[in-house]
Design an enzyme around this catalytic site. Structure first.
Site, PDB file in Angstrom:
ATOM      1  N   GLU A 245       0.857  -1.198  -0.121  1.00 60.02           N
ATOM      2  CA  GLU A 245      -0.095  -0.158  -0.143  1.00 60.02           C
ATOM      3  C   GLU A 245       1.080   1.391   0.030  1.00 60.02           C
ATOM      4  OE1 GLU A 245      -3.986  -1.644   2.000  1.00 60.02           O
ATOM      5  OE2 GLU A 245      -2.661  -0.564   3.210  1.00 60.02           O
TER       6      GLU A 245
ATOM      7  N   GLU B  81      -6.702  -7.647  -0.999  1.00 59.64           N
ATOM      8  CA  GLU B  81      -7.349  -7.531   0.557  1.00 59.64           C
ATOM      9  C   GLU B  81      -8.789  -7.314   0.198  1.00 59.64           C
ATOM     10  OE1 GLU B  81      -5.296  -5.005   3.197  1.00 59.64           O
ATOM     11  OE2 GLU B  81      -3.559  -5.873   2.416  1.00 59.64           O
TER      12      GLU B  81
END
Length: 678
Positions: free
Chosen positions: A151, A313
């Site tokens: 991320e 995710e």
């Protein structure tokens, strides 16, 4: 060239952290994953200290055992490079790797993403650990791909360390060559900001008042993006060299990164982390808020990067840190709904976060599929149901393309400029949300389209309609491109505050809307914000009820053969043009001197024949319609985001791909239920 995930069928996966759990649990965990129909296990991205407990001392024993055990059960492993969380030994010995706030205060060890991209020490140490891992795992039969870091730009998306200031100075020098060019681009003659020596050039710093130079700010965002991409490329180059048979990606979608360029230049495909539950807790007092359905737009943006992508995710439980983001648990059916939301928009791989809820650390309330106690629960049962269904439809759906005849145009320059410029940024957000709702509630699939310097008219012609609500920065080249698109049969819609800035963020010495004026056939006679205490003007669109023209008004002056569609009322510019249409060649352009709302966007949609779904279905607003197509076959997804049953009418006979039954006539979709039809 678009980069996309290539799979032979839809596949499910899960995030797993073997370093968090007793090794006694691994075998049972991997066995149950296999029994659930899981294909992929993602691991490693937060484990630098496990791989390198002290500088230069590398240990792969723990992950070797975990990877081997996963492989015993036929699971494939996606390995993460562990650079999102530098070890304590590293930040203690090399404090220059730490990120720094704009006011000069350094962030410290103790959470994550506390490093900067431009520290030479951090780049060197990252290269070493990635090289060691790539060499070690290059021939491991369990490993299929790599996730770079985790991320990028999550938690924090601005960087002000000494290394960043130095790198920015070099970046600016390479871009502008001379200080005269830089001073012109940044308009430094204003407020006596002129630079006379390169050593005076920094990233933005605290000012009095706290209002840094806006053109400087725009370049700062471009630099941050380039820095993140450079850091990702550093790792990708190493992985390509030492593990050439593995694919490479990274995950998440955060600010100040040109994810399109990063994917095109260095990744094999793009991966996203989807958490629709945020939409249920973020305060939203707008009309008809989309809540978790808003994530369909996020997935549209992801799809503009990779038409077929991965979810690394996928939310599977309630989300919460010890310090923030308290979320309710997904209602029965929502975990399955959100999975199909991802698949409907182009995901060919979906990995759930996470296998089991953490018992330690900041994310002990960020729940996974399994609870702490490891006993059966309804989330596990939902994943089991999804897995069974995906195995039935996976080979048909995989590789299919989302179908849309309309697109909202996005552009990084305008996005980054609009973060700081309150005269167009908030309006762009508001209008974009209105259009997304209009498309969703009218059951019309829509794409996100990234406008960049290499965009051609062929790219634009994929769509019947383009919406670019408040494009402040529009170059002459872009205006010509839009004109060519319209002449060849396209339709494009603009809103107020369009076309008045160049690529530096400075305004043209031209009548608004700048280079767009010839295309739309108007100039702006005058403009004003709508003050909170004033009566809000309105417009009347084709006999519809009065539509409020909130926030900002531009009075339009006809310059060419434009048709006035609507005029203002309730203001000193009573009767003046507010919305115009101009035909040119085979297409048309629209210009609205205001900020779009749901009512106006919904009415404008009806100007175009965008979807023939009415021939096939009668759908209430609560249902999303999405279509994926392959080899001439349409696969239609109908998703119920409501907590109540919804009745739909299926006008033609379809096959329910999830049950094998034929579907026609009145059908009731239960709360959070899904239909996939062919």
């Amino acid at each position: 060239m678009e980069k996309r995930l290539v799979e032979d069928k839809l596949k499910l996966g899960v995030c797993y952290y073997p370093e968090h759990w007793s090794e006694d649990l691994w075998e049972d965990d991997f066995k149950r994953m296999k029994d659930l129909g899981i294909t992929y296990v993602r691991m490693g991205e937060f484990a630098w200290t496990i791989f390198e407990p002290e500088e230069g001392n590398f240990s792969f024993d723990l992950f070797d055992r975990a990877v081997t055990k996963a492989h015993e059960f036929g699971l494939s492993v996606i390995m993460g490079t562990p650079t999102a969380t530098p070890p304590a030994w590293l930040t203690e010995k090399y404090p220059d790797v730490l990120n720094v706030a704009q006011d000069g205060i350094s962030y410290q060890h103790g959470a994550r993403r506390h490093y900067n991209y431009n520290s030479e020490n951090y780049r060197k140490l990252s290269s070493i650990i990635v090289t060691q891992m790539a060499q070690h795992y290059s021939s491991n039969p369990a490993i299929v791909g790599w996730q770079i870091d985790n991320e990028l730009n999550c938690e924090i998306d601005v960087f002000y360390s000494e290394a960043d200031h130095n790198a920015f100075r070099k970046w600016a020098k390479e871009k502008y060559k001379t200080l005269d060019n830089l001073n012109n681009a940044w308009g430094t003659v204003f407020w006596n900001q002129t630079y006379t020596n390169w050593n005076q050039v920094y990233l933005t710093r605290k000012t009095v008042p706290n209002s840094p130079n806006p053109h400087h700010m725009l370049d700062e965002k471009r630099f941050i993006s380039d820095s993140a991409i450079s850091y990702a490329a550093l790792q990708a180059d190493i992985l390509r060299k030492h593990a050439p048979n593995h694919w490479i990606t990274t995950n998440g979608m955060f600010k100040h990164i040109d994810n399109h360029r990063m994917t095109t230049e260095i990744l094999d495909f793009y991966a996203y982390d989807s958490y629709p539950n945020f939409g249920r807790v973020i305060e939203d007092h707008s009309e008809k808020p989309l809540r978790d359905r808003k994530w369909s737009w996020n997935l549209s943006v992801v799809r503009s990067i990779s038409p077929n992508y991965a979810i690394f995710e996928q939310q599977s439980g309630s989300g919460g840190w010890t310090t923030r983001l308290e979320q309710p648990s997904p209602k029965p059916g929502q975990l399955r709904l959100w999975t199909y939301q991802s698949i409907a928009h182009g995901a060919d791989m979906v990995m759930y976060f996470r296998w089991r809820t953490a018992t330690k650390g900041t994310e002990i309330y960020w729940h996974g599929i399994n609870d702490y106690h490891n006993q059966p629960n309804r989330r596990v049962k939902e994943v089991e149901q999804v897995s069974s269904e995906v195995q039935q439809i996976g080979k048909k759906i995989v590789g299919s393309s989302y179908q849309a005849e309309a697109a909202l145009i996005l552009n990084y320059d305008n996005e980054w400029d609009g973060e700081f410029d309150q005269w167009h940024g908030p309006y762009a957000t508001k209008s974009k949300d209105a259009w997304i709702k209009a498309f969703q509630y009218n059951h019309i699939p829509v794409d996100a389209f990234n406008l960049h310097s290499e965009t051609t008219v062929v790219d634009l012609k994929r769509y019947k309609v383009l919406i670019y609500p408040h494009a402040a920065i529009v170059t002459k080249q872009q205006a010509n491109l839009f004109s060519e698109y319209v002449q060849q049969g396209g339709n494009i819609i603009f809103g107020c505050r369009s076309g008045y800035k160049d690529e530096t963020g400075q305004t043209y010495m031209k009548q608004f809307p700048g280079y767009l004026s010839d295309l739309v056939g108007v100039t702006v006679e005058e403009f004003t914000r709508v003050a909170p205490f004033e009566q809000v003007p309105s417009i009347n669109f084709k006999g519809a009820h009065d539509i409020e023209a909130n926030d900002f008004n531009e009075v339009l002056q006809l310059e060419k053969d434009a048709e006035v569609i609507s005029t203002f009322s309730g203001a000193h510019f009573e009767g003046k043009p507010a919305l115009v249409k101009r035909n040119d060649g085979l297409g048309s352009s629209y210009y609205y001197g205001g900020v779009f709302n749901l009512d106006l966007a919904s009415l404008l949609i009806n100007e175009f024949e965008l979807n023939n779904y009415q021939e096939k279905f009668e759908l209430p607003e609560e249902i999303e319609l999405a279509i994926r197509q392959k080899d001439g076959n349409d696969y239609t997804f109908l998703l119920n985001y409501s907590d109540r049953p919804q009745e739909i009418v299926v006008k033609k006979e379809f096959r329910n791909m999830l049950t094998g039954n034929q579907v026609c006539g009145r059908v009731t979709l239960e709360p959070y239920d899904v239909l996939v039809l062919e």
